[in-house]
Design a protein around this motif. Structure first.
Motif, PDB file in Angstrom:
ATOM      1  N   PHE A  40       2.890  -8.522  -3.299  1.00  0.00           N
ATOM      2  CA  PHE A  40       2.807  -9.232  -3.349  1.00  0.00           C
ATOM      3  C   PHE A  40       3.299  -9.299  -4.829  1.00  0.00           C
ATOM      4  O   PHE A  40       4.263 -10.575  -5.717  1.00  0.00           O
ATOM      5  CB  PHE A  40       1.901 -10.192  -4.008  1.00  0.00           C
ATOM      6  CG  PHE A  40       1.625 -11.888  -4.003  1.00  0.00           C
ATOM      7  CD1 PHE A  40       2.460 -12.642  -3.435  1.00  0.00           C
ATOM      8  CD2 PHE A  40       1.273 -12.684  -5.289  1.00  0.00           C
ATOM      9  CE1 PHE A  40       3.092 -14.097  -4.218  1.00  0.00           C
ATOM     10  CE2 PHE A  40       1.154 -13.830  -5.562  1.00  0.00           C
ATOM     11  CZ  PHE A  40       2.601 -14.454  -4.614  1.00  0.00           C
ATOM     12  N   LEU A  41       2.773  -9.176  -6.124  1.00  0.00           N
ATOM     13  CA  LEU A  41       3.433  -8.676  -7.205  1.00  0.00           C
ATOM     14  C   LEU A  41       4.370  -7.864  -7.661  1.00  0.00           C
ATOM     15  O   LEU A  41       5.206  -8.702  -8.180  1.00  0.00           O
ATOM     16  CB  LEU A  41       2.485  -8.036  -8.139  1.00  0.00           C
ATOM     17  CG  LEU A  41       0.741  -8.110  -8.648  1.00  0.00           C
ATOM     18  CD1 LEU A  41      -0.485  -7.403  -9.148  1.00  0.00           C
ATOM     19  CD2 LEU A  41       0.862  -9.941  -8.828  1.00  0.00           C
ATOM     20  N   VAL A  42       4.585  -7.340  -6.377  1.00  0.00           N
ATOM     21  CA  VAL A  42       5.804  -6.616  -6.657  1.00  0.00           C
ATOM     22  C   VAL A  42       7.150  -7.366  -5.933  1.00  0.00           C
ATOM     23  O   VAL A  42       8.418  -7.687  -6.743  1.00  0.00           O
ATOM     24  CB  VAL A  42       5.981  -5.430  -5.876  1.00  0.00           C
ATOM     25  CG1 VAL A  42       7.749  -5.248  -5.171  1.00  0.00           C
ATOM     26  CG2 VAL A  42       5.551  -4.374  -5.950  1.00  0.00           C
ATOM     27  N   VAL A  75      -9.629  -1.544   0.233  1.00  0.00           N
ATOM     28  CA  VAL A  75      -7.947  -1.376   0.075  1.00  0.00           C
ATOM     29  C   VAL A  75      -7.149  -2.361   0.227  1.00  0.00           C
ATOM     30  O   VAL A  75      -5.728  -1.928  -0.008  1.00  0.00           O
ATOM     31  CB  VAL A  75      -8.736   0.146   0.989  1.00  0.00           C
ATOM     32  CG1 VAL A  75      -7.024   1.022   0.412  1.00  0.00           C
ATOM     33  CG2 VAL A  75      -9.574   1.098   0.182  1.00  0.00           C
ATOM     34  N   SER A  76      -6.925  -2.664   1.257  1.00  0.00           N
ATOM     35  CA  SER A  76      -6.274  -3.240   2.216  1.00  0.00           C
ATOM     36  C   SER A  76      -6.002  -4.116   1.488  1.00  0.00           C
ATOM     37  O   SER A  76      -4.221  -4.604   1.356  1.00  0.00           O
ATOM     38  CB  SER A  76      -5.903  -3.743   3.677  1.00  0.00           C
ATOM     39  OG  SER A  76      -7.357  -4.073   3.719  1.00  0.00           O
ATOM     40  N   ASP A  77      -6.745  -5.234   1.560  1.00  0.00           N
ATOM     41  CA  ASP A  77      -6.329  -6.200   0.464  1.00  0.00           C
ATOM     42  C   ASP A  77      -5.678  -6.308  -0.886  1.00  0.00           C
ATOM     43  O   ASP A  77      -4.722  -6.514  -1.200  1.00  0.00           O
ATOM     44  CB  ASP A  77      -7.515  -7.074   0.649  1.00  0.00           C
ATOM     45  CG  ASP A  77      -8.469  -7.609   1.491  1.00  0.00           C
ATOM     46  OD1 ASP A  77      -7.102  -7.591   2.449  1.00  0.00           O
ATOM     47  OD2 ASP A  77      -8.567  -7.549   1.984  1.00  0.00           O
ATOM     48  N   ASP A 121       3.064  -3.627   6.158  1.00  0.00           N
ATOM     49  CA  ASP A 121       3.545  -4.458   6.565  1.00  0.00           C
ATOM     50  C   ASP A 121       3.893  -5.989   6.716  1.00  0.00           C
ATOM     51  O   ASP A 121       2.987  -6.783   6.332  1.00  0.00           O
ATOM     52  CB  ASP A 121       3.139  -3.752   8.572  1.00  0.00           C
ATOM     53  CG  ASP A 121       3.200  -2.517   8.590  1.00  0.00           C
ATOM     54  OD1 ASP A 121       4.011  -1.902   8.327  1.00  0.00           O
ATOM     55  OD2 ASP A 121       2.350  -1.983   9.396  1.00  0.00           O
ATOM     56  N   ILE A 122       4.809  -6.644   7.242  1.00  0.00           N
ATOM     57  CA  ILE A 122       4.527  -8.121   8.059  1.00  0.00           C
ATOM     58  C   ILE A 122       3.827  -8.970   9.041  1.00  0.00           C
ATOM     59  O   ILE A 122       4.515  -7.987  10.247  1.00  0.00           O
ATOM     60  CB  ILE A 122       5.913  -8.354   7.730  1.00  0.00           C
ATOM     61  CG1 ILE A 122       6.837  -8.207   6.817  1.00  0.00           C
ATOM     62  CG2 ILE A 122       6.203 -10.439   8.423  1.00  0.00           C
ATOM     63  CD1 ILE A 122       6.284  -9.442   4.963  1.00  0.00           C
ATOM     64  N   GLY A 123       3.135  -9.885   8.652  1.00  0.00           N
ATOM     65  CA  GLY A 123       2.588  -9.554   9.824  1.00  0.00           C
ATOM     66  C   GLY A 123       2.766 -11.062  11.221  1.00  0.00           C
ATOM     67  O   GLY A 123       4.339 -11.376  10.519  1.00  0.00           O
ATOM     68  N   ALA A 124       2.237 -11.820  10.962  1.00  0.00           N
ATOM     69  CA  ALA A 124       3.107 -12.897  12.273  1.00  0.00           C
ATOM     70  C   ALA A 124       2.916 -14.150  11.459  1.00  0.00           C
ATOM     71  O   ALA A 124       2.366 -13.893   9.898  1.00  0.00           O
ATOM     72  CB  ALA A 124       1.956 -13.041  13.694  1.00  0.00           C
ATOM     73  N   ASP A 125       3.968 -15.486  11.799  1.00  0.00           N
ATOM     74  CA  ASP A 125       3.973 -16.858  10.748  1.00  0.00           C
ATOM     75  C   ASP A 125       2.263 -17.700  11.228  1.00  0.00           C
ATOM     76  O   ASP A 125       2.349 -17.410  11.634  1.00  0.00           O
ATOM     77  CB  ASP A 125       4.858 -16.961  11.151  1.00  0.00           C
ATOM     78  CG  ASP A 125       6.319 -16.965  10.997  1.00  0.00           C
ATOM     79  OD1 ASP A 125       6.547 -15.700  10.255  1.00  0.00           O
ATOM     80  OD2 ASP A 125       7.874 -17.461  11.581  1.00  0.00           O
ATOM     81  N   GLN A 145       2.312 -13.566   4.710  1.00  0.00           N
ATOM     82  CA  GLN A 145       3.081 -12.360   5.296  1.00  0.00           C
ATOM     83  C   GLN A 145       2.024 -10.670   5.576  1.00  0.00           C
ATOM     84  O   GLN A 145       1.747 -10.242   6.546  1.00  0.00           O
ATOM     85  CB  GLN A 145       4.496 -12.671   6.032  1.00  0.00           C
ATOM     86  CG  GLN A 145       4.856 -13.349   6.130  1.00  0.00           C
ATOM     87  CD  GLN A 145       6.272 -13.965   6.064  1.00  0.00           C
ATOM     88  OE1 GLN A 145       7.071 -12.884   4.693  1.00  0.00           O
ATOM     89  NE2 GLN A 145       7.440 -14.518   6.938  1.00  0.00           N
ATOM     90  N   LYS A 146       2.081 -10.659   4.337  1.00  0.00           N
ATOM     91  CA  LYS A 146       1.743  -8.900   4.075  1.00  0.00           C
ATOM     92  C   LYS A 146      -0.057  -9.254   4.339  1.00  0.00           C
ATOM     93  O   LYS A 146      -0.748  -8.155   4.859  1.00  0.00           O
ATOM     94  CB  LYS A 146       1.546  -9.433   2.135  1.00  0.00           C
ATOM     95  CG  LYS A 146       2.892  -9.008   1.932  1.00  0.00           C
ATOM     96  CD  LYS A 146       3.935  -7.284   2.588  1.00  0.00           C
ATOM     97  CE  LYS A 146       4.596  -6.720   2.296  1.00  0.00           C
ATOM     98  NZ  LYS A 146       5.359  -5.617   2.822  1.00  0.00           N
ATOM     99  N   LEU A 147      -1.131 -10.274   4.354  1.00  0.00           N
ATOM    100  CA  LEU A 147      -1.598 -10.130   4.378  1.00  0.00           C
ATOM    101  C   LEU A 147      -2.337 -10.411   5.836  1.00  0.00           C
ATOM    102  O   LEU A 147      -3.278 -10.661   6.371  1.00  0.00           O
ATOM    103  CB  LEU A 147      -2.955 -11.370   3.923  1.00  0.00           C
ATOM    104  CG  LEU A 147      -2.962 -10.656   1.737  1.00  0.00           C
ATOM    105  CD1 LEU A 147      -4.206 -12.069   1.427  1.00  0.00           C
ATOM    106  CD2 LEU A 147      -4.568  -9.893   1.659  1.00  0.00           C
ATOM    107  N   ASP A 148      -1.095 -10.752   6.525  1.00  0.00           N
ATOM    108  CA  ASP A 148      -1.614 -11.456   7.682  1.00  0.00           C
ATOM    109  C   ASP A 148      -2.237 -12.739   8.297  1.00  0.00           C
ATOM    110  O   ASP A 148      -3.584 -12.606   9.320  1.00  0.00           O
ATOM    111  CB  ASP A 148      -1.877  -9.708   8.983  1.00  0.00           C
ATOM    112  CG  ASP A 148      -1.417 -10.295   9.952  1.00  0.00           C
ATOM    113  OD1 ASP A 148      -0.608 -11.452  10.481  1.00  0.00           O
ATOM    114  OD2 ASP A 148      -1.859  -9.928  11.059  1.00  0.00           O
ATOM    115  N   ILE A 149      -2.194 -13.827   7.391  1.00  0.00           N
ATOM    116  CA  ILE A 149      -3.015 -14.641   7.050  1.00  0.00           C
ATOM    117  C   ILE A 149      -2.653 -15.943   8.632  1.00  0.00           C
ATOM    118  O   ILE A 149      -1.673 -16.188   8.868  1.00  0.00           O
ATOM    119  CB  ILE A 149      -2.964 -15.472   5.989  1.00  0.00           C
ATOM    120  CG1 ILE A 149      -3.040 -14.516   4.792  1.00  0.00           C
ATOM    121  CG2 ILE A 149      -3.285 -16.810   5.576  1.00  0.00           C
ATOM    122  CD1 ILE A 149      -3.482 -15.308   3.387  1.00  0.00           C
TER     123      ILE A 149
END
Length: 371
Positions: free
Chosen positions: A257-259, A248-250, A271-275, A185-189
């Motif tokens: 994710f480590l947090v 930088v964004s990655d 931000d959280i990306g789409a599922d 979600q964080k990477l908006d994969i």
């Protein structure tokens, strides 16, 4: 923070360590196991800089090990000015055939007797096995054993790669997926591919498989299965997607994710990306070329396609029939184009396009990795 250089077959692997040894969770991240996939390297280099700041602020909770470029052997392979990073010169894929030690650890546990049947003993035994293997075998085998030893006993493993030309995507097992859902979600994969066992012993799977075997033994002997590794392969777009902006964004998403997994104290900031499209390895269609020639892609990455759609055109420069030099390359299933071949001259049998379909019932036998 500690930086060390590990000698492997006469070459140096640079390892960045944060937090106290033995602290939990232990998270291991490595890049460029396929040595030409360096979008992983630049993202992890940026992550190291973020972790330095967190370390200075006393925010490292777990043990974090980061290896931005883990394959010095492949990094130096050039032939006629072209870099070859996926395979060693003896034809071995750097991310296949990793040592599988689960059964060996169980054998050693049995030798120790009932009072030593613990996950802690299994961790110690595995580390000893990798230490012993690191000095023997071919250079590739020694590299693989050294990397296994660095990651052994990690709660979370992220092996960062890149495809030829691709969107972000991620491979993991069904049992590990809940751990990596936040990373996706964080990477908006857009595409996540699940496979509990894909064959050929890639780096991420051999860790999870080893602990499945060890824990099964502990349960059979009435001992609590106290440890498991969640592992994934993260494909950081394509080979040429090496930019400061992506790095930088990655890195920020990886830090968040480590947090999330509790290795770093802080607040998630991206931000959280789409599922994502969540599918299985056996539902991925690999469209291959039947002949050697020139390929022209027609659909952008990320395009949703339907069965029968033409996704590329093939040109046979050596056909005597001018009307038959061009032919269509079509897909046989509905899905999303998430990866494709990066060169426009293609050999017979090569993968032209990869299409992620919708998950279906698992077929008999093992689904195999795509390349």
């Amino acid at each position: 923070m500690e930086v060390e250089r590990i000698d492997v077959a006469g070459e140096a692997v640079v390892v960045h360590r944060f937090g106290a040894t033995g602290a939990r969770p232990k998270v291991y991240l490595q890049g460029a196991l396929h040595a030409d996939e360096v979008s992983a390297t630049v993202a992890l280099c940026e992550l190291v800089e973020l972790l330095k700041k967190a370390d200075a602020a006393g925010q490292i909770i777990g043990e974090i090990v980061v290896v931005p470029h883990c394959n010095p052997l492949g990094a130096k392979q050039f032939v006629l000015g072209r870099h070859l990073g996926r395979f060693s010169f003896d034809g071995r894929n750097f991310n296949r055939g990793f040592p599988q030690v689960g059964e060996k650890v169980v054998e050693r546990l049995k030798e120790l007797g009932c009072d030593r049947q613990t996950a802690a003993e299994a961790l110690r035994i595995g580390a000893e096995i990798f230490d012993s293997l690191a000095g023997f075998g071919t250079p590739v085998e020694r590299l693989q054993s050294a990397l296994m030893g660095l990651a052994w006993g990690s709660d979370v493993i992220v092996d960062v790669h890149a495809d030829m030309e691709a969107t972000l995507h991620l491979y993991t097992s069904g049992t590990s997926w809940p751990v990596f859902q936040h990373l996706a979600q964080k990477l908006d994969i857009p595409v996540v591919i699940l496979a509990d066992k894909s064959a050929d012993a890639p780096f991420d799977e051999v860790h999870s498989e080893a602990w499945d075997i060890i824990n099964a033994h502990l349960r059979e002997n009435s001992y609590r299965a106290a440890f498991r590794t969640a592992a994934c392969t993260l494909e950081m777009r394509g080979l040429s997607d090496v930019t400061p902006e992506f790095a930088v964004s990655d890195s920020r998403a990886l830090n968040d994710f480590l947090v999330r997994v509790g290795a770093v104290k802080g607040i998630s900031r991206t931000d959280i990306g789409a599922d994502p499209l969540l599918t299985t390895l056996d539902a991925v269609e690999v469209v291959r070329s039947e002949r050697t020639g020139i390929v022209m892609h027609l659909k952008p990455l990320g395009t949703q396609v339907k069965k029968g759609d033409c996704v590329a055109r093939f040109y046979d420069a050596f056909s005597a029939n001018s009307d038959g030099r061009w032919s269509d390359i079509v897909v046989e299933n509905d899905g999303v184009i998430f990866a494709r071949w990066h060169q426009r001259v293609i050999q017979a049998g090569m993968a032209v396009v990869k299409v992620a379909g919708w998950a279906r019932a698992q077929a008999e036998g093992q689904a195999r990795l795509l390349d």
